[in-house]
Design a protein around this motif. Structure first.
Motif, PDB file in Angstrom:
ATOM      1  N   GLN A 104       0.626  20.184 -10.131  1.00 32.40           N
ATOM      2  CA  GLN A 104       1.870  19.477  -9.841  1.00 32.40           C
ATOM      3  C   GLN A 104       1.568  18.124  -9.201  1.00 32.40           C
ATOM      4  O   GLN A 104       0.604  17.977  -8.452  1.00 32.40           O
ATOM      5  CB  GLN A 104       2.681  20.330  -8.866  1.00 32.40           C
ATOM      6  N   ILE A 105       2.414  17.147  -9.487  1.00 32.54           N
ATOM      7  CA  ILE A 105       2.346  15.862  -8.808  1.00 32.54           C
ATOM      8  C   ILE A 105       3.395  15.883  -7.715  1.00 32.54           C
ATOM      9  O   ILE A 105       4.576  16.114  -7.974  1.00 32.54           O
ATOM     10  CB  ILE A 105       2.585  14.704  -9.787  1.00 32.54           C
ATOM     11  N   LEU A 106       2.962  15.666  -6.490  1.00 36.58           N
ATOM     12  CA  LEU A 106       3.852  15.772  -5.335  1.00 36.58           C
ATOM     13  C   LEU A 106       4.461  14.443  -4.912  1.00 36.58           C
ATOM     14  O   LEU A 106       5.582  14.403  -4.413  1.00 36.58           O
ATOM     15  CB  LEU A 106       3.093  16.369  -4.152  1.00 36.58           C
ATOM     16  N   ASP A 107       3.715  13.355  -5.073  1.00 35.81           N
ATOM     17  CA  ASP A 107       4.175  12.067  -4.564  1.00 35.81           C
ATOM     18  C   ASP A 107       3.485  10.955  -5.346  1.00 35.81           C
ATOM     19  O   ASP A 107       2.520  11.188  -6.077  1.00 35.81           O
ATOM     20  CB  ASP A 107       3.857  11.953  -3.070  1.00 35.81           C
ATOM     21  N   ARG A 108       3.978   9.756  -5.144  1.00 28.89           N
ATOM     22  CA  ARG A 108       3.445   8.578  -5.830  1.00 28.89           C
ATOM     23  C   ARG A 108       3.450   7.416  -4.846  1.00 28.89           C
ATOM     24  O   ARG A 108       4.347   7.308  -4.021  1.00 28.89           O
ATOM     25  CB  ARG A 108       4.377   8.322  -7.013  1.00 28.89           C
ATOM     26  N   GLN A 109       2.430   6.559  -4.919  1.00 29.79           N
ATOM     27  CA  GLN A 109       2.423   5.382  -4.059  1.00 29.79           C
ATOM     28  C   GLN A 109       1.523   4.309  -4.658  1.00 29.79           C
ATOM     29  O   GLN A 109       0.669   4.584  -5.484  1.00 29.79           O
ATOM     30  CB  GLN A 109       1.982   5.732  -2.635  1.00 29.79           C
ATOM     31  N   GLU A 110       1.758   3.061  -4.226  1.00 31.76           N
ATOM     32  CA  GLU A 110       0.930   1.939  -4.656  1.00 31.76           C
ATOM     33  C   GLU A 110      -0.023   1.593  -3.515  1.00 31.76           C
ATOM     34  O   GLU A 110       0.387   1.508  -2.364  1.00 31.76           O
ATOM     35  CB  GLU A 110       1.798   0.724  -4.973  1.00 31.76           C
ATOM     36  N   MET A 111      -1.281   1.383  -3.860  1.00 32.12           N
ATOM     37  CA  MET A 111      -2.262   0.988  -2.849  1.00 32.12           C
ATOM     38  C   MET A 111      -2.847  -0.359  -3.244  1.00 32.12           C
ATOM     39  O   MET A 111      -3.150  -0.588  -4.410  1.00 32.12           O
ATOM     40  CB  MET A 111      -3.369   2.035  -2.735  1.00 32.12           C
ATOM     41  N   ARG A 112      -2.986  -1.225  -2.256  1.00 35.72           N
ATOM     42  CA  ARG A 112      -3.528  -2.567  -2.520  1.00 35.72           C
ATOM     43  C   ARG A 112      -4.966  -2.612  -2.019  1.00 35.72           C
ATOM     44  O   ARG A 112      -5.243  -2.344  -0.869  1.00 35.72           O
ATOM     45  CB  ARG A 112      -2.701  -3.638  -1.828  1.00 35.72           C
ATOM     46  N   PHE A 113      -5.867  -2.917  -2.947  1.00 35.65           N
ATOM     47  CA  PHE A 113      -7.269  -3.108  -2.617  1.00 35.65           C
ATOM     48  C   PHE A 113      -7.622  -4.547  -2.946  1.00 35.65           C
ATOM     49  O   PHE A 113      -7.649  -4.925  -4.118  1.00 35.65           O
ATOM     50  CB  PHE A 113      -8.165  -2.156  -3.431  1.00 35.65           C
ATOM     51  N   ARG A 114      -7.843  -5.344  -1.926  1.00 34.27           N
ATOM     52  CA  ARG A 114      -8.071  -6.785  -2.068  1.00 34.27           C
ATOM     53  C   ARG A 114      -6.938  -7.405  -2.864  1.00 34.27           C
ATOM     54  O   ARG A 114      -5.816  -7.433  -2.409  1.00 34.27           O
ATOM     55  CB  ARG A 114      -9.440  -7.059  -2.674  1.00 34.27           C
ATOM     56  N   LYS A 116      -6.013  -6.298  -5.936  1.00 35.47           N
ATOM     57  CA  LYS A 116      -5.662  -5.377  -7.009  1.00 35.47           C
ATOM     58  C   LYS A 116      -4.676  -4.336  -6.502  1.00 35.47           C
ATOM     59  O   LYS A 116      -4.836  -3.785  -5.424  1.00 35.47           O
ATOM     60  CB  LYS A 116      -6.932  -4.696  -7.511  1.00 35.47           C
ATOM     61  N   LEU A 117      -3.661  -4.047  -7.312  1.00 37.83           N
ATOM     62  CA  LEU A 117      -2.660  -3.036  -6.983  1.00 37.83           C
ATOM     63  C   LEU A 117      -2.933  -1.799  -7.832  1.00 37.83           C
ATOM     64  O   LEU A 117      -2.982  -1.888  -9.060  1.00 37.83           O
ATOM     65  CB  LEU A 117      -1.254  -3.575  -7.264  1.00 37.83           C
ATOM     66  N   ILE A 118      -3.136  -0.645  -7.197  1.00 36.58           N
ATOM     67  CA  ILE A 118      -3.470   0.583  -7.913  1.00 36.58           C
ATOM     68  C   ILE A 118      -2.390   1.623  -7.677  1.00 36.58           C
ATOM     69  O   ILE A 118      -2.001   1.873  -6.538  1.00 36.58           O
ATOM     70  CB  ILE A 118      -4.841   1.135  -7.455  1.00 36.58           C
ATOM     71  N   GLN A 119      -1.923   2.229  -8.773  1.00 35.57           N
ATOM     72  CA  GLN A 119      -0.922   3.291  -8.695  1.00 35.57           C
ATOM     73  C   GLN A 119      -1.650   4.609  -8.396  1.00 35.57           C
ATOM     74  O   GLN A 119      -2.580   4.983  -9.102  1.00 35.57           O
ATOM     75  CB  GLN A 119      -0.168   3.425 -10.017  1.00 35.57           C
ATOM     76  N   MET A 120      -1.209   5.311  -7.361  1.00 37.58           N
ATOM     77  CA  MET A 120      -1.827   6.576  -6.959  1.00 37.58           C
ATOM     78  C   MET A 120      -0.783   7.689  -7.027  1.00 37.58           C
ATOM     79  O   MET A 120       0.407   7.445  -6.830  1.00 37.58           O
ATOM     80  CB  MET A 120      -2.367   6.489  -5.531  1.00 37.58           C
ATOM     81  N   VAL A 121      -1.238   8.914  -7.305  1.00 38.33           N
ATOM     82  CA  VAL A 121      -0.375  10.092  -7.283  1.00 38.33           C
ATOM     83  C   VAL A 121      -1.037  11.155  -6.416  1.00 38.33           C
ATOM     84  O   VAL A 121      -2.260  11.280  -6.382  1.00 38.33           O
ATOM     85  CB  VAL A 121      -0.108  10.649  -8.704  1.00 38.33           C
ATOM     86  N   LYS A 122      -0.199  11.896  -5.698  1.00 42.80           N
ATOM     87  CA  LYS A 122      -0.695  12.994  -4.871  1.00 42.80           C
ATOM     88  C   LYS A 122      -0.616  14.267  -5.714  1.00 42.80           C
ATOM     89  O   LYS A 122       0.454  14.646  -6.183  1.00 42.80           O
ATOM     90  CB  LYS A 122       0.144  13.136  -3.602  1.00 42.80           C
ATOM     91  N   GLU A 138      -3.401   7.179 -10.804  1.00 47.18           N
ATOM     92  CA  GLU A 138      -2.449   7.615 -11.824  1.00 47.18           C
ATOM     93  C   GLU A 138      -3.031   7.464 -13.225  1.00 47.18           C
ATOM     94  O   GLU A 138      -2.860   8.336 -14.081  1.00 47.18           O
ATOM     95  CB  GLU A 138      -1.142   6.836 -11.706  1.00 47.18           C
ATOM     96  N   SER A 139      -3.746   6.390 -13.466  1.00 46.41           N
ATOM     97  CA  SER A 139      -4.309   6.170 -14.805  1.00 46.41           C
ATOM     98  C   SER A 139      -5.309   7.259 -15.183  1.00 46.41           C
ATOM     99  O   SER A 139      -5.313   7.745 -16.322  1.00 46.41           O
ATOM    100  CB  SER A 139      -4.983   4.798 -14.872  1.00 46.41           C
ATOM    101  N   GLU A 140      -6.134   7.676 -14.239  1.00 45.21           N
ATOM    102  CA  GLU A 140      -7.116   8.734 -14.509  1.00 45.21           C
ATOM    103  C   GLU A 140      -6.422  10.076 -14.762  1.00 45.21           C
ATOM    104  O   GLU A 140      -6.794  10.818 -15.671  1.00 45.21           O
ATOM    105  CB  GLU A 140      -8.080   8.834 -13.318  1.00 45.21           C
TER     106      GLU A 140
END
Length: 152
Positions: A104-114, A116-122, A138-140
């Protein structure tokens, strides 16, 4: 409590749990990431081999696994007639690893690394609680487990 050389002496006929390590099915930063280890068993000790190793009686589905283990891979089982043990068979590799599957995917958030903006899922993993959920890209996750995104 894990068996330690000198602290707990185990003998033939005692029972132990064996530590197996789950591996997530996705690659993070070019390597597989481990989740919390779990213990399976109990298995009977057949004999002591050396000072810190034991030969253990394994079931037929683990025939490909070498049956001599270091004490760090074991946890002593204290027999109790009231214990009800549910043995759930796992598909283990010869290195005592099994693949953990996301449920199951519980949550979603955007993380900024330098810059670059990366979409993450919990992600909640099979046989793990929500507290043990991990953040994955999220892409993986979409590339390996697209069916998880149908309801989220």
């Amino acid at each position: 409590m894990p068996i330690r050389g000198g602290e707990i002496s185990s003998s033939q006929g005692d029972h132990v749990f064996m530590k197996v390590t789950p591996m997530k099915g996705v690659m993070r930063f070019e390597k597989k990431v481990k989740l919390s280890p779990r213990f399976i068993g109990p298995f009977e000790i057949l004999e002591r081999v050396g000072t810190l190793a034991y030969r253990v009686s394994l079931p037929p589905n683990l025939a490909g696994v070498h049956n001599v283990f270091h004490v760090s891979m074991m946890r002593k089982y204290m027999t109790n007639p009231s214990h009800v043990l549910n043995y759930e068979p796992l598909q283990l590799t010869s290195h005592l690893l099994f693949e953990e599957k996301p449920t199951q995917i519980l949550d979603r958030q955007e993380m900024r690394f330098r810059n670059k903006l990366i979409q993450m899922v919990k992600v909640k993993w099979l046989d793990n609680s929500k507290e043990e959920a991990t953040w994955e890209t999220e892409s993986e996750m979409r590339s390996h487990y697209l069916e998880l995104f149908a309801t989220f």
